[in-house]
Design a protein around this motif. Structure first.
Motif, PDB file in Angstrom:
ATOM      1  N   LEU A 101      -1.475  -9.034  -7.736  1.00  0.00           N
ATOM      2  CA  LEU A 101      -2.049  -8.822  -9.058  1.00  0.00           C
ATOM      3  C   LEU A 101      -1.529  -7.542  -9.703  1.00  0.00           C
ATOM      4  O   LEU A 101      -1.544  -7.405 -10.908  1.00  0.00           O
ATOM      5  CB  LEU A 101      -3.580  -8.745  -8.950  1.00  0.00           C
ATOM      6  N   SER A 102      -1.093  -6.624  -8.842  1.00  0.00           N
ATOM      7  CA  SER A 102      -0.727  -5.328  -9.391  1.00  0.00           C
ATOM      8  C   SER A 102       0.782  -5.171  -9.605  1.00  0.00           C
ATOM      9  O   SER A 102       1.246  -4.099  -9.937  1.00  0.00           O
ATOM     10  CB  SER A 102      -1.224  -4.231  -8.447  1.00  0.00           C
ATOM     11  N   LEU A 103       1.542  -6.233  -9.393  1.00  0.00           N
ATOM     12  CA  LEU A 103       2.986  -6.110  -9.558  1.00  0.00           C
ATOM     13  C   LEU A 103       3.376  -6.067 -11.029  1.00  0.00           C
ATOM     14  O   LEU A 103       2.679  -6.580 -11.889  1.00  0.00           O
ATOM     15  CB  LEU A 103       3.668  -7.322  -8.907  1.00  0.00           C
ATOM     16  N   SER A 104       4.528  -5.480 -11.311  1.00  0.00           N
ATOM     17  CA  SER A 104       5.048  -5.508 -12.667  1.00  0.00           C
ATOM     18  C   SER A 104       5.572  -6.916 -12.942  1.00  0.00           C
ATOM     19  O   SER A 104       5.732  -7.723 -12.019  1.00  0.00           O
ATOM     20  CB  SER A 104       6.173  -4.489 -12.796  1.00  0.00           C
TER      21      SER A 104
ATOM     22  N   ASN B 126     -13.192   7.830   5.030  1.00  0.00           N
ATOM     23  CA  ASN B 126     -12.099   6.850   4.963  1.00  0.00           C
ATOM     24  C   ASN B 126     -12.002   6.201   3.571  1.00  0.00           C
ATOM     25  O   ASN B 126     -11.422   5.126   3.429  1.00  0.00           O
ATOM     26  CB  ASN B 126     -12.286   5.771   6.044  1.00  0.00           C
ATOM     27  N   PHE B 127     -12.579   6.872   2.577  1.00  0.00           N
ATOM     28  CA  PHE B 127     -12.619   6.271   1.236  1.00  0.00           C
ATOM     29  C   PHE B 127     -11.219   5.951   0.705  1.00  0.00           C
ATOM     30  O   PHE B 127     -10.950   4.829   0.267  1.00  0.00           O
ATOM     31  CB  PHE B 127     -13.358   7.199   0.264  1.00  0.00           C
ATOM     32  N   THR B 128     -10.328   6.932   0.779  1.00  0.00           N
ATOM     33  CA  THR B 128      -8.970   6.725   0.248  1.00  0.00           C
ATOM     34  C   THR B 128      -8.283   5.564   0.978  1.00  0.00           C
ATOM     35  O   THR B 128      -7.642   4.720   0.345  1.00  0.00           O
ATOM     36  CB  THR B 128      -8.143   8.020   0.389  1.00  0.00           C
TER      37      THR B 128
ATOM     38  N   GLU C  91      -4.644  -6.777  -2.764  1.00  0.00           N
ATOM     39  CA  GLU C  91      -4.559  -7.374  -4.108  1.00  0.00           C
ATOM     40  C   GLU C  91      -3.174  -7.204  -4.708  1.00  0.00           C
ATOM     41  O   GLU C  91      -3.009  -7.344  -5.920  1.00  0.00           O
ATOM     42  CB  GLU C  91      -5.590  -6.724  -5.034  1.00  0.00           C
ATOM     43  N   GLU C  92      -2.195  -6.908  -3.866  1.00  0.00           N
ATOM     44  CA  GLU C  92      -0.865  -6.544  -4.359  1.00  0.00           C
ATOM     45  C   GLU C  92      -0.283  -7.489  -5.410  1.00  0.00           C
ATOM     46  O   GLU C  92       0.200  -7.020  -6.444  1.00  0.00           O
ATOM     47  CB  GLU C  92       0.119  -6.418  -3.211  1.00  0.00           C
TER      48      GLU C  92
ATOM     49  N   ARG D 141      -9.677   3.044   2.415  1.00  0.00           N
ATOM     50  CA  ARG D 141     -10.276   1.763   1.995  1.00  0.00           C
ATOM     51  C   ARG D 141      -9.729   1.323   0.640  1.00  0.00           C
ATOM     52  O   ARG D 141      -9.440   0.148   0.423  1.00  0.00           O
ATOM     53  CB  ARG D 141     -11.798   1.870   1.952  1.00  0.00           C
ATOM     54  N   VAL D 142      -9.584   2.290  -0.256  1.00  0.00           N
ATOM     55  CA  VAL D 142      -9.035   1.959  -1.585  1.00  0.00           C
ATOM     56  C   VAL D 142      -7.608   1.435  -1.440  1.00  0.00           C
ATOM     57  O   VAL D 142      -7.254   0.397  -2.017  1.00  0.00           O
ATOM     58  CB  VAL D 142      -9.062   3.213  -2.511  1.00  0.00           C
ATOM     59  N   MET D 143      -6.808   2.139  -0.647  1.00  0.00           N
ATOM     60  CA  MET D 143      -5.402   1.741  -0.514  1.00  0.00           C
ATOM     61  C   MET D 143      -5.279   0.389   0.188  1.00  0.00           C
ATOM     62  O   MET D 143      -4.389  -0.410  -0.153  1.00  0.00           O
ATOM     63  CB  MET D 143      -4.604   2.826   0.234  1.00  0.00           C
TER      64      MET D 143
ATOM     65  N   SER E 210      -7.492  -2.029  -0.016  1.00  0.00           N
ATOM     66  CA  SER E 210      -7.885  -3.032  -1.023  1.00  0.00           C
ATOM     67  C   SER E 210      -6.742  -3.288  -1.999  1.00  0.00           C
ATOM     68  O   SER E 210      -6.512  -4.425  -2.411  1.00  0.00           O
ATOM     69  CB  SER E 210      -9.102  -2.551  -1.800  1.00  0.00           C
ATOM     70  N   ILE E 211      -6.049  -2.222  -2.360  1.00  0.00           N
ATOM     71  CA  ILE E 211      -4.905  -2.376  -3.281  1.00  0.00           C
ATOM     72  C   ILE E 211      -3.823  -3.221  -2.618  1.00  0.00           C
ATOM     73  O   ILE E 211      -3.247  -4.113  -3.249  1.00  0.00           O
ATOM     74  CB  ILE E 211      -4.377  -0.982  -3.701  1.00  0.00           C
ATOM     75  N   ALA E 212      -3.572  -2.959  -1.344  1.00  0.00           N
ATOM     76  CA  ALA E 212      -2.556  -3.745  -0.620  1.00  0.00           C
ATOM     77  C   ALA E 212      -2.946  -5.216  -0.573  1.00  0.00           C
ATOM     78  O   ALA E 212      -2.093  -6.107  -0.720  1.00  0.00           O
ATOM     79  CB  ALA E 212      -2.394  -3.185   0.787  1.00  0.00           C
TER      80      ALA E 212
END
Lengths: 177, 209
Positions: free
Chosen positions: A77-80, A62-64, A74-75, A66-68, A70-72
């Motif tokens: 922070l990752s916006l343009s 389930n690595f991918t 932290e959304e 979990r990464v996705m 975590s990205i969601a």
């Protein structure tokens, strides 16, 4: 006859890929002429093979995901930058703006109340002045109160004293004159 | 433009599915590198997760003319080096997230690892334990260079970018690392003792010289 540098080049080439027939033939020829290099070359090839065949490290299935996830999480922070501004406005509209609107409404209400109070106060004074004017009329013809008196409305308002008090003696004196 | 850069262009526009494709493609090589750097598979996975999160977070800074794998391995290596420095400062404070159960046995935080038959696992350990040990004895830069060169098949130029050194220095690192490995592993390389002891043995495939 192959040189030492060519031998070195082929040896390094073998680190990366299987040698083709021509390269292999050259190497065989070199080793036949320089058997002292045989052991080293065998070690090189065995080492390359062992390094290439090292097993992969374990990876969670389930690595991918979990990464996705975590990205969601932290959304923001990752916006343009435009997205970030939009998001900031949205967040403000949800948190600070309602409070700001309530504060402004309260200020407006207080302002209106104060304005209404002042208007009512002015109207009341005007009413009293009209009464005073009526009382001050002499023989129904002239008044001691002129328009000039009303110019200083605010000054009159500030004059302390009982407005309901009527100086009877003064009135009598005025009437007799 | 290479397929990874095309995907990164989509990621820059906020396409998470494109990023998931990249995570799927690179999770294994990144975890391979990190595991051999920090020598702890659980910690390596945590660092790999951080690597991909950083890559997504700073996708706008990625130059699409550059190679994605080089950029990604650079992030991974920097995170691993930070972790190794942190360990050196606080040796007792490990990020190791293993959990002890009531009987005191160690269970991994993530239970759904790839599993293989125990016998196969034992044989594999016999085969590669010595190589892993020898690799772990190398200085970090030599180890990283050799792993990226031999396992991930990166070019000297790509490895040089990741390590932040010249191509010449990279070649030297790989050469010196291999010399050390040959020295450490010579008895095993010569005898073929690392080949499967219980299976069909073919330690010395036919060579022409």
């Amino acid at each position: 006859m192959m040189s030492n540098s060519e031998h070195k080049r082929l040896k390094e080439l073998a680190w990366k890929k299987a040698l083709d027939a021509e390269e292999q033939a050259k190497l065989n020829e070199f080793i036949a002429q320089h058997p002292e290099y045989r052991e080293d070359l065998e070690l090189e090839l065995a080492l390359t093979r062992s390094l290439k065949n090292l097993p992969d490290a374990p990876v969670s299935s389930n690595f991918t995901a979990r990464v996705m996830n975590s990205i969601a999480a932290e959304e923001p922070l990752s916006l343009s930058i435009p997205d970030y501004i939009t998001n900031l406005v949205f967040q403000l509209s949800r948190t600070i703006l309602p409070k700001l609107a309530a504060a402004l409404a309260l200020i407006l209400l207080i302002g209106l109340s104060y304005f209404s109070y002042k208007e009512a106060q002015k109207a009341r004074i005007a009413e009293k002045l009209v009464d005073l004017d009526r009382i001050a009329m002499i023989d129904g013809k002239s008044s001691i109160l002129t328009v000039d008196v009303f110019k200083d409305f605010d000054v009159i308002q500030k004059i302390k004293g009982d407005a309901s008090y009527v100086d009877v003696e003064l009135l009598t004196a005025l009437k007799t004159n | 433009m290479d397929p990874d850069s095309t995907l990164m262009l989509r990621v820059k526009k906020g396409d998470r599915e494109a990023f998931a494709i990249l995570v799927d493609k690179y999770k294994q090589p990144v975890i391979n590198l990190l595991t051999r750097m920090v020598k702890d598979p659980v910690e390596a996975e945590d660092l790999a997760q951080s690597t991909f999160i950083q890559a997504f977070k700073y996708a706008n800074k990625f130059n699409v003319t550059a190679k994605f794998s080089t950029w990604l391995f650079t992030i991974a290596r920097n995170l691993a080096l930070n972790e190794l420095r942190r360990r050196a400062r606080h040796p007792a404070d490990s990020m190791d997230s293993k959990i002890e159960d009531e009987e005191g046995s160690i269970i991994a935080q993530y239970e759904d690892k790839k599993t293989e038959h125990p016998t196969t696992s034992i044989i594999r350990n016999e085969l590669y334990e010595k190589v892993e040990e020898a690799l772990s004895q190398l200085p970090e830069a030599q180890r990283t260079a050799i792993i990226l060169f031999q396992q991930e098949e990166l070019s000297y130029e790509e490895i040089a970018k990741i390590l932040g050194c010249s191509v010449g220095a990279t070649k030297s690192l790989i050469h010196r690392g291999r010399e050390t490995l040959k020295h450490i592993l010579k008895p095993y390389l010569q005898t073929g003792e690392w080949e499967p002891k219980h299976g069909s043995k073919n330690p010395n495939p036919k060579r022409n010289f």
